[in-house]
Design an enzyme around this catalytic site. Structure first.
Site, short mmCIF file in Angstrom:
data_model
loop_
_atom_site.label_atom_id
_atom_site.label_comp_id
_atom_site.label_asym_id
_atom_site.label_seq_id
_atom_site.Cartn_x
_atom_site.Cartn_y
_atom_site.Cartn_z
N ASP A 1 10.40 2.77 72.95
CA ASP A 1 11.14 1.82 73.77
C ASP A 1 12.65 2.01 73.72
O ASP A 1 13.17 2.78 72.90
CB ASP A 1 10.79 0.38 73.34
CG ASP A 1 10.70 0.23 71.83
OD1 ASP A 1 11.24 1.08 71.12
OD2 ASP A 1 10.10 -0.74 71.36
N ASP B 1 6.97 -11.71 66.01
CA ASP B 1 6.09 -12.39 66.97
C ASP B 1 4.86 -11.53 67.27
O ASP B 1 4.10 -11.82 68.19
CB ASP B 1 6.86 -12.67 68.28
CG ASP B 1 7.39 -11.39 68.93
OD1 ASP B 1 7.15 -10.30 68.39
OD2 ASP B 1 8.05 -11.49 69.98
N HIS C 1 4.86 -8.32 68.20
CA HIS C 1 4.99 -7.26 69.21
C HIS C 1 4.86 -5.88 68.59
O HIS C 1 5.20 -5.67 67.42
CB HIS C 1 6.30 -7.39 70.02
CG HIS C 1 7.57 -7.10 69.29
ND1 HIS C 1 8.71 -7.87 69.41
CD2 HIS C 1 7.92 -6.10 68.44
CE1 HIS C 1 9.67 -7.36 68.68
NE2 HIS C 1 9.23 -6.29 68.08
N GLU D 1 5.63 -7.89 74.12
CA GLU D 1 5.76 -9.23 73.58
C GLU D 1 4.45 -10.00 73.76
O GLU D 1 3.55 -9.55 74.47
CB GLU D 1 6.91 -9.95 74.32
CG GLU D 1 8.27 -9.27 74.14
CD GLU D 1 8.87 -9.46 72.75
OE1 GLU D 1 8.12 -9.55 71.76
OE2 GLU D 1 10.10 -9.49 72.63
#
Ligand code: F6R
Length: 620
Positions: free
Chosen positions: A75, A146, A148, A153
């Site tokens: 990413d 979270d 990810h 996400e």
């Protein structure tokens, strides 16, 4: 139940990174021998850093040739220029590619500056390039708090491919660590999709530090859940979670091992752990626990080992025995307090600092990093202005000119940064003022507690630490024992300190006691010393924390200030003790003795901090 393969490695060792690096190197070597390329999927962030260092070391040692390796990164932040200090493009070159012989044309990283109209094509081409390379052999992943993976996400579709995504609030807040201000964090990113990752032949997810423990438990033990994207990896046929003990600490096998299978109930640490766990789960004091509680919670085996009344008395006495009052703390000794950042000592042991001074010890505080981070630009500007105003008052014309220039540089930098989208590299004079702000705060907080000796190391090496030890000849050393992110300042300082301590060969080796700041306090089970803090000491500790003014600015409405967190932390410890049935004190500071101190060394220690029971209690 664990639904994906898990491997757990000891904290504060390099074993996890070594095993993964060796695995990657074996794959590359086997493919090189067969004249095949190796396709690696790579991650950025703090987590893979140790693996990258190990790969570089192996490459330099001639153990691996990367010339046939093809890489695809997960990413990149959208709109961030590739040379920006927080771009993932730059990260990969700074932390790996510049040090190995991977060919530039074999490196693929999503580009943040692709015009919006071209994004779809770019993403499709990225997927096509992965396929054309033969698919990913080994995909390295970190995990967000979270859940990810990449920047997929919560609720990212299972069939998603490389695409543009909006970042989650948790992710944006975590990125403040790099960008300094949430307003500067890019809100969008390009990321490989869940499906792209799932297509890899082998997936290695790494998680280190206790800040990942909760999400790891959910990803590993809960059924696949789109809210926790990492849980999709349960469906992969060759995915393994590589964890350090800190990240694995909430897995059932670590937190309630008796549920996962047979355990050795004769182990006193496990007995202690089980009884305190039961007290917390049932919300009963230890004394109130009954046979039914043990049976319902799958612990009847423990009662076969030790009768109930004996067990309760034993555990209660062990906890009470850890309570150390002032008369059992060092007196007239040299005590060294080592802190990663300038406020860590007060936050964790502001009460103890006062007690050590009251006991007429010679206390020195040594701060291991410059600590310029987390100071608002406006705070730095205020100090620059204070210097200017001081020179005006003193009529010092030479200084005045210099101070005017400083204020003008700082003001210009702030204005430029405000106008920029993603922030600007900080000029050295700005970083220096910020460090000075923090040093001044630390020195005045020390002074407030009656500690006049403090110094700032500006980075800790083994040599520098030995020099500090030689300078102060401490009988006791306190240091931060946080088990958060291994590449955080706290844990890097701990690693350096442990190495320095282990290689410090003196006749009367000092005791080493650890405190916690970012990690939760040592629980009554883990702690070796529970130090009750009086109301007066607590109030002074709060004042000492407020001396660290730059750390007490939380600008979001409703956000807790540092001193409020300190108060809460200490009270929660006292509440826990009360819930276990140990009353009498309203707040505690907790410490753990560094376990590598051998019994022989302990015996010759000049100032043993006794942790034998001061009093015993009887349970019914
Ligand atoms: C980075 C990435 C992210 C990170 C995750 C954990 O390329 O894809 O998913 O792996 O945010 O970040 P660290 O390792 O900094 O805790």
């Amino acid at each position: 139940m664990e639904r994906v393969k898990v491997k757990i490695f000891p904290n504060e060792t390099n074993e996890l990174a070594e095993e993964i690096a060796n695995l990657i190197v074996s794959e590359i070597n086997a493919n090189n021998a067969a004249d095949r390329r190796t396709v690696l999927g790579l991650a950025t962030g703090n987590t893979p850093l140790d693996v990258y260092r190990e790969l570089i070391r192996l490459h330099k040692a001639g153990k691996v040739d990367f010339s046939r390796v093809v890489t695809f990164n997960l990413d990149e932040y959208y709109e961030l220029p590739p040379d920006h200090e927080n771009s993932y493009n730059r990260f990969m070159f700074d932390n790996l590619f510049n040090y190995i012989n991977v060919k530039r044309e074999n490196i693929h990283i999503p580009q943040g500056l692709i015009p919006t109209k071209d994004i779809q094509d770019f993403c499709q081409n990225y997927e096509a390039a992965i396929k054309a390379a033969g698919g990913i052999d080994i995909q390295l992943l970190g995990i967000g708090r979270d859940g990810h993976i990449g920047f997929n996400e919560p609720l990212s579709p299972e069939d998603s491919h490389t695409r543009m995504v909006e970042l989650d609030k948790v992710t944006l807040n975590d990125a403040v660590r790099e960008f300094g201000d949430v307003k500067l964090v890019p809100t969008r990113a390009l990321t490989m999709g869940v499906n792209t990752i799932m297509q890899s032949r082998r997936v290695i997810l790494i998680a280190t530090g206790d800040h990942k423990a909760s999400i790891i438990r959910k990803s590993v033990e809960m059924p696949v859940n789109p809210e926790i994207v990492a849980s999709y990896l349960q469906k992969h046929s060759n995915a393994t979670f590589y964890l350090d003990q800190a990240a694995a600490s909430e897995l059932t096998r670590s937190s309630r091992p008796w549920v996962s299978g047979a355990v050795d109930w004769s182990n006193p640490v496990l007995q202690h752990h089980a009884v305190t766990y039961l007290s917390q789960t049932t919300k009963k004091s230890i004394a109130e626990l009954d046979v039914g509680d043990f049976v319902v919670n799958l612990m009847e085996g423990l009662l076969k080992e030790v009768p109930l009344a004996t067990l309760k008395t034993k555990v209660l006495n062990e906890i009470v025995g850890k309570i150390v009052t002032n008369d059992r703390l060092p007196v007239k000794k040299s005590v060294l307090i080592m802190a990663p950042h300038t406020e860590d000592d007060v936050v964790a042991m502001g009460g103890m600092m006062q007690k050590l001074v009251a006991n007429m010890n010679d206390v020195a505080c040594v701060y291991m990093t410059a600590g310029a981070a987390n100071v608002l630009d406006y705070e730095a500007q205020k100090f620059a202005m204070a210097k200017l105003i001081y020179s005006q008052h003193m009529g010092d014309k030479v200084a005045l000119e210099k101070e005017q220039e400083l204020v003008s540089n700082v003001t210009q930098y702030i204005a430029k940064k405000k106008a920029s989208r993603f922030g600007l590299p900080e000029p050295i004079e700005m970083t220096t003022i910020k460090a000075v702000v923090r040093e001044a705060e630390a020195a005045s907080a020390c002074n407030y507690f009656g500690i006049t000796r403090c110094e700032f190391m500006n980075g800790a090496s083994i040599e520098k630490l030995h020099h500090i030890f030689d300078k102060y000849h401490p009988s006791v050393i306190f240091a931060c024992g946080d088990i958060t992110d291994p590449n955080s300042a706290h844990r890097l300082c701990l690693r350096a300190l442990i190495k320095a301590y282990q290689t410090y060969t003196v006749k009367d080796k000092p005791e080493l006691w650890l405190y916690r700041v970012d990690s939760p306090e040592y629980s009554p089970i883990d702690a070796d010393m529970l130090v009750p803090i009086s109301t007066v000491e607590m109030e002074s500790k709060i004042v000492g924390t407020i001396y660290h003014q730059s750390q007490n600015y939380k600008l979001q409405l409703g956000a807790k200030q540092l001193w409020q967190k300190v108060e809460e932390r200490m009270q929660s410890q006292a509440n826990l003790m009360k819930a276990l049935g140990v009353t009498g004190y309203n707040s505690y500071e907790t410490f753990k003795r560094f376990s590598a101190v051998t019994p022989a060394q302990t015996a010759t220690t000049a100032v043993p901090m006794q942790t034998t029971p001061a009093a015993t209690v009887q349970s019914h």
